[in-house]
Design a protein around this motif. Sequence first.
Motif, PDB file in Angstrom:
ATOM      1  N   LEU A 137       0.832  -1.212   0.000  1.00 47.60           N
ATOM      2  CA  LEU A 137       0.000   0.000   0.000  1.00 47.60           C
ATOM      3  C   LEU A 137       0.862   1.256   0.000  1.00 47.60           C
ATOM      4  N   ALA A 138       2.018   1.204   0.668  1.00 50.09           N
ATOM      5  CA  ALA A 138       2.921   2.352   0.697  1.00 50.09           C
ATOM      6  C   ALA A 138       3.454   2.660  -0.704  1.00 50.09           C
ATOM      7  N   VAL A 139       3.709   1.620  -1.492  1.00 43.30           N
ATOM      8  CA  VAL A 139       4.174   1.823  -2.871  1.00 43.30           C
ATOM      9  C   VAL A 139       3.068   2.495  -3.687  1.00 43.30           C
ATOM     10  N   CYS A 140       1.831   2.048  -3.476  1.00 39.34           N
ATOM     11  CA  CYS A 140       0.688   2.600  -4.228  1.00 39.34           C
ATOM     12  C   CYS A 140       0.328   4.027  -3.810  1.00 39.34           C
ATOM     13  N   ALA A 141       0.693   4.412  -2.615  1.00 38.45           N
ATOM     14  CA  ALA A 141       0.219   5.670  -2.028  1.00 38.45           C
ATOM     15  C   ALA A 141       0.434   6.891  -2.920  1.00 38.45           C
ATOM     16  N   ASP A 142       1.596   7.040  -3.510  1.00 38.40           N
ATOM     17  CA  ASP A 142       1.888   8.222  -4.325  1.00 38.40           C
ATOM     18  C   ASP A 142       2.000   7.899  -5.817  1.00 38.40           C
ATOM     19  N   CYS A 143       1.421   6.786  -6.220  1.00 41.12           N
ATOM     20  CA  CYS A 143       1.545   6.345  -7.610  1.00 41.12           C
ATOM     21  C   CYS A 143       0.700   7.219  -8.540  1.00 41.12           C
ATOM     22  N   PRO A 144       1.291   7.667  -9.659  1.00 42.00           N
ATOM     23  CA  PRO A 144       0.546   8.524 -10.594  1.00 42.00           C
ATOM     24  C   PRO A 144      -0.562   7.804 -11.358  1.00 42.00           C
ATOM     25  N   VAL A 145      -0.553   6.464 -11.392  1.00 39.75           N
ATOM     26  CA  VAL A 145      -1.587   5.724 -12.117  1.00 39.75           C
ATOM     27  C   VAL A 145      -2.489   4.939 -11.172  1.00 39.75           C
ATOM     28  N   GLN A 146      -2.542   5.334  -9.918  1.00 41.96           N
ATOM     29  CA  GLN A 146      -3.313   4.598  -8.916  1.00 41.96           C
ATOM     30  C   GLN A 146      -4.793   4.473  -9.299  1.00 41.96           C
ATOM     31  N   SER A 147      -5.449   5.551  -9.673  1.00 41.56           N
ATOM     32  CA  SER A 147      -6.873   5.484  -9.995  1.00 41.56           C
ATOM     33  C   SER A 147      -7.107   4.668 -11.271  1.00 41.56           C
ATOM     34  N   TRP A 148      -6.211   4.805 -12.255  1.00 44.85           N
ATOM     35  CA  TRP A 148      -6.321   4.003 -13.478  1.00 44.85           C
ATOM     36  C   TRP A 148      -6.172   2.522 -13.149  1.00 44.85           C
ATOM     37  N   CYS A 149      -5.237   2.208 -12.282  1.00 47.29           N
ATOM     38  CA  CYS A 149      -4.965   0.830 -11.880  1.00 47.29           C
ATOM     39  C   CYS A 149      -6.204   0.213 -11.215  1.00 47.29           C
ATOM     40  N   LEU A 150      -6.833   0.958 -10.324  1.00 46.10           N
ATOM     41  CA  LEU A 150      -8.036   0.473  -9.644  1.00 46.10           C
ATOM     42  C   LEU A 150      -9.174   0.285 -10.646  1.00 46.10           C
ATOM     43  N   ALA A 151      -9.350   1.227 -11.548  1.00 45.43           N
ATOM     44  CA  ALA A 151     -10.408   1.112 -12.560  1.00 45.43           C
ATOM     45  C   ALA A 151     -10.174  -0.112 -13.447  1.00 45.43           C
ATOM     46  N   GLN A 152      -8.918  -0.361 -13.831  1.00 49.74           N
ATOM     47  CA  GLN A 152      -8.591  -1.541 -14.632  1.00 49.74           C
ATOM     48  C   GLN A 152      -8.961  -2.814 -13.885  1.00 49.74           C
ATOM     49  N   GLU A 153      -8.638  -2.866 -12.615  1.00 49.63           N
ATOM     50  CA  GLU A 153      -8.948  -4.043 -11.797  1.00 49.63           C
ATOM     51  C   GLU A 153     -10.449  -4.301 -11.776  1.00 49.63           C
ATOM     52  N   MET A 154     -11.229  -3.260 -11.574  1.00 47.49           N
ATOM     53  CA  MET A 154     -12.680  -3.430 -11.517  1.00 47.49           C
ATOM     54  C   MET A 154     -13.229  -3.874 -12.871  1.00 47.49           C
ATOM     55  N   ASN A 155     -12.669  -3.363 -13.951  1.00 46.19           N
ATOM     56  CA  ASN A 155     -13.132  -3.742 -15.284  1.00 46.19           C
ATOM     57  C   ASN A 155     -12.697  -5.142 -15.692  1.00 46.19           C
ATOM     58  N   GLU A 156     -11.527  -5.587 -15.225  1.00 53.06           N
ATOM     59  CA  GLU A 156     -10.978  -6.870 -15.644  1.00 53.06           C
ATOM     60  C   GLU A 156     -11.548  -8.050 -14.878  1.00 53.06           C
ATOM     61  N   CYS A 157     -11.980  -7.846 -13.649  1.00 55.34           N
ATOM     62  CA  CYS A 157     -12.445  -8.954 -12.814  1.00 55.34           C
ATOM     63  C   CYS A 157     -13.937  -9.176 -13.001  1.00 55.34           C
ATOM     64  N   SER A 158     -14.305 -10.380 -13.406  1.00 64.32           N
ATOM     65  CA  SER A 158     -15.705 -10.686 -13.646  1.00 64.32           C
ATOM     66  C   SER A 158     -16.450 -11.043 -12.364  1.00 64.32           C
ATOM     67  N   THR A 159     -15.739 -11.472 -11.345  1.00 66.63           N
ATOM     68  CA  THR A 159     -16.351 -11.786 -10.052  1.00 66.63           C
ATOM     69  C   THR A 159     -15.458 -11.258  -8.941  1.00 66.63           C
ATOM     70  N   ALA A 160     -16.059 -10.997  -7.792  1.00 64.89           N
ATOM     71  CA  ALA A 160     -15.288 -10.495  -6.657  1.00 64.89           C
ATOM     72  C   ALA A 160     -14.239 -11.498  -6.203  1.00 64.89           C
ATOM     73  N   SER A 161     -14.500 -12.776  -6.384  1.00 61.29           N
ATOM     74  CA  SER A 161     -13.538 -13.790  -5.946  1.00 61.29           C
ATOM     75  C   SER A 161     -12.253 -13.776  -6.772  1.00 61.29           C
ATOM     76  N   ARG A 162     -12.270 -13.121  -7.919  1.00 61.01           N
ATOM     77  CA  ARG A 162     -11.064 -13.027  -8.755  1.00 61.01           C
ATOM     78  C   ARG A 162     -10.198 -11.822  -8.407  1.00 61.01           C
ATOM     79  N   VAL A 163     -10.652 -11.010  -7.478  1.00 63.25           N
ATOM     80  CA  VAL A 163      -9.884  -9.856  -7.022  1.00 63.25           C
ATOM     81  C   VAL A 163      -8.890 -10.357  -5.979  1.00 63.25           C
TER      82      VAL A 163
END
Length: 129
Positions: free
Chosen positions: A73-99
Amino acid sequence: MSRIGGVSPLPVSDDLAGDWLDRLWAHEDLAPAPVAPRERKAGAACAGLDPEMFFPEASPMAAAPLREEREALAVCADCPVQSWCLAQEMNECSTASRVIGVRGGMRQVERRALHVRLFGKRARNGVQQ
């Protein structure tokens, strides 16, 4: 390019130095989270780090993050693509169990809860849970 999904096939190589998962990193469409080439180009904070760092044992929702989760989480804290990364995760995972793991500045249990809030408990894209 393959006719299915526009994904080019993995190149066949006699070099077996790395395992199959290591070879996936070279392919943008197949690279596992968190560092796909487009994220590296955008200056992702996790670029160049060991990907295993982002797949620690998950802590329960009510508990504080474990040490390994806090490090990721500390690595992610100041990441310039953090919001894009989260959006990609939500779009790529078809079920919550795959997160799984830490991505987009959130730990696994938080992203699974977000996925359920956004999409409900039903699987997306016809995938069985």
